[in-house]
Design an enzyme around this catalytic site. Sequence first.
Site, PDB file in Angstrom:
ATOM      1  N   ASP A  67       0.942  -1.362   0.003  1.00  0.00           N
ATOM      2  CA  ASP A  67      -0.356   0.178   0.244  1.00  0.00           C
ATOM      3  C   ASP A  67       1.204   1.585  -0.437  1.00  0.00           C
ATOM      4  O   ASP A  67       1.870   1.098   0.490  1.00  0.00           O
ATOM      5  CB  ASP A  67      -0.581   0.278   0.983  1.00  0.00           C
ATOM      6  CG  ASP A  67      -0.134  -0.307   2.741  1.00  0.00           C
ATOM      7  OD1 ASP A  67       0.744  -0.857   2.312  1.00  0.00           O
ATOM      8  OD2 ASP A  67      -0.962  -1.083   3.391  1.00  0.00           O
ATOM      9  N   ASN A 136      -7.307  -2.828  13.919  1.00  0.00           N
ATOM     10  CA  ASN A 136      -9.078  -2.882  13.480  1.00  0.00           C
ATOM     11  C   ASN A 136      -8.783  -3.737  12.483  1.00  0.00           C
ATOM     12  O   ASN A 136      -9.949  -4.262  12.211  1.00  0.00           O
ATOM     13  CB  ASN A 136      -9.358  -1.964  13.029  1.00  0.00           C
ATOM     14  CG  ASN A 136      -8.619  -1.231  11.506  1.00  0.00           C
ATOM     15  OD1 ASN A 136      -8.233  -1.888  11.124  1.00  0.00           O
ATOM     16  ND2 ASN A 136      -9.077  -0.255  11.570  1.00  0.00           N
TER      17      ASN A 136
HETATM   18  C1  GLP Z   1      -0.373  -0.018   8.546  1.00  0.00           C
HETATM   19  C2  GLP Z   1       0.058  -0.949   7.059  1.00  0.00           C
HETATM   20  C3  GLP Z   1      -0.371  -2.002   7.544  1.00  0.00           C
HETATM   21  C4  GLP Z   1       0.356  -2.414   8.927  1.00  0.00           C
HETATM   22  C5  GLP Z   1       0.010  -1.602   9.857  1.00  0.00           C
HETATM   23  C6  GLP Z   1       0.399  -2.239  11.262  1.00  0.00           C
HETATM   24  O1  GLP Z   1      -1.806   0.790   9.183  1.00  0.00           O
HETATM   25  N1  GLP Z   1      -1.109  -0.387   6.121  1.00  0.00           N
HETATM   26  O2  GLP Z   1       0.197  -2.674   6.559  1.00  0.00           O
HETATM   27  O3  GLP Z   1       0.277  -3.656   8.968  1.00  0.00           O
HETATM   28  O4  GLP Z   1      -0.037  -0.986   9.614  1.00  0.00           O
HETATM   29  O5  GLP Z   1       2.298  -1.340  11.537  1.00  0.00           O
HETATM   30  P1  GLP Z   1       1.879  -1.876  12.692  1.00  0.00           P
HETATM   31  O6  GLP Z   1       3.288  -2.611  12.255  1.00  0.00           O
HETATM   32  O7  GLP Z   1       3.606  -0.300  13.229  1.00  0.00           O
HETATM   33  O8  GLP Z   1       1.796  -2.204  14.074  1.00  0.00           O
END
Ligand code: GLP
Length: 249
Positions: A67, A136
Amino acid sequence: MKIIQASNYTDLSHKAANIISAQVILNERSVLGLATGSTPIGTYQQLVDWYKKGDIDFSKITTFNLDEYVGLGKEDVQSYRHFMDDHFFSYINAAPTSLHIPNGKAADMEAECTRYETLISDAGGIDLQLLGIGHNGHIGFNEPGDAFEKCTHLVALNNSTIQANARFFHSIDDVPTHAITMGIKTIMQAKKILLIANGSDKQNILEKALYGPVTPFVPASILQLHPDLTVIYCYEANASSSKNKESSC
Ligand code: GLP
């Protein structure tokens, strides 16, 4: 589904890097699906270390990131392109033209989504997809909703996601409200999926995703239906920062 409990964040990162490394050793032309967020930072660091030691060669891989924020480009430090350069791409010998991330600054977002989806299928699909999980239950930026969005698409980010990701920006007002993300079908078509989750704050959502009903209100729950899913988790005290990830679970 294989579920592996890591003893701490370093262990989680080593285990995840080992799986990615094995994939690239077994098939030097692997197509890797990559993720951002704080969780995979240690995995990328480990892969870079092994690359520097000469243990792994990335010269023939192709990558597709999940993304990108709409409105942010390489020059923006909060863009996922910048994140990937900073944590992984700048240190390895992959061909820059083989490292793909949706273009958050494309003039025509719909055309960009189609272009990205076509690039993935032209590459033969993804061999191994690395995933984190949002609080979420989102994967990539597939937010909870009434239906599983299939292909790469434009998405409006939930308030909870904007709040969770505000820590990477100067203020919450700077967090983009939209993103381009691979869809659930795009992700589910990967031959193998590796989901990593770190921190006590991820325990509740990970359990819902793995053991609860399969529902678009918990997008990661669809992964229960994937034929080759590996989950590595560590419920360390706090996963909100990459700086505190050396402590034990
Ligand atoms: C973002 C990304 C996700 C990722 C999520 C969790 O929203 N788009 O791909 O899994 O963050 O991030 P973290 O690893 O910092 O908890």
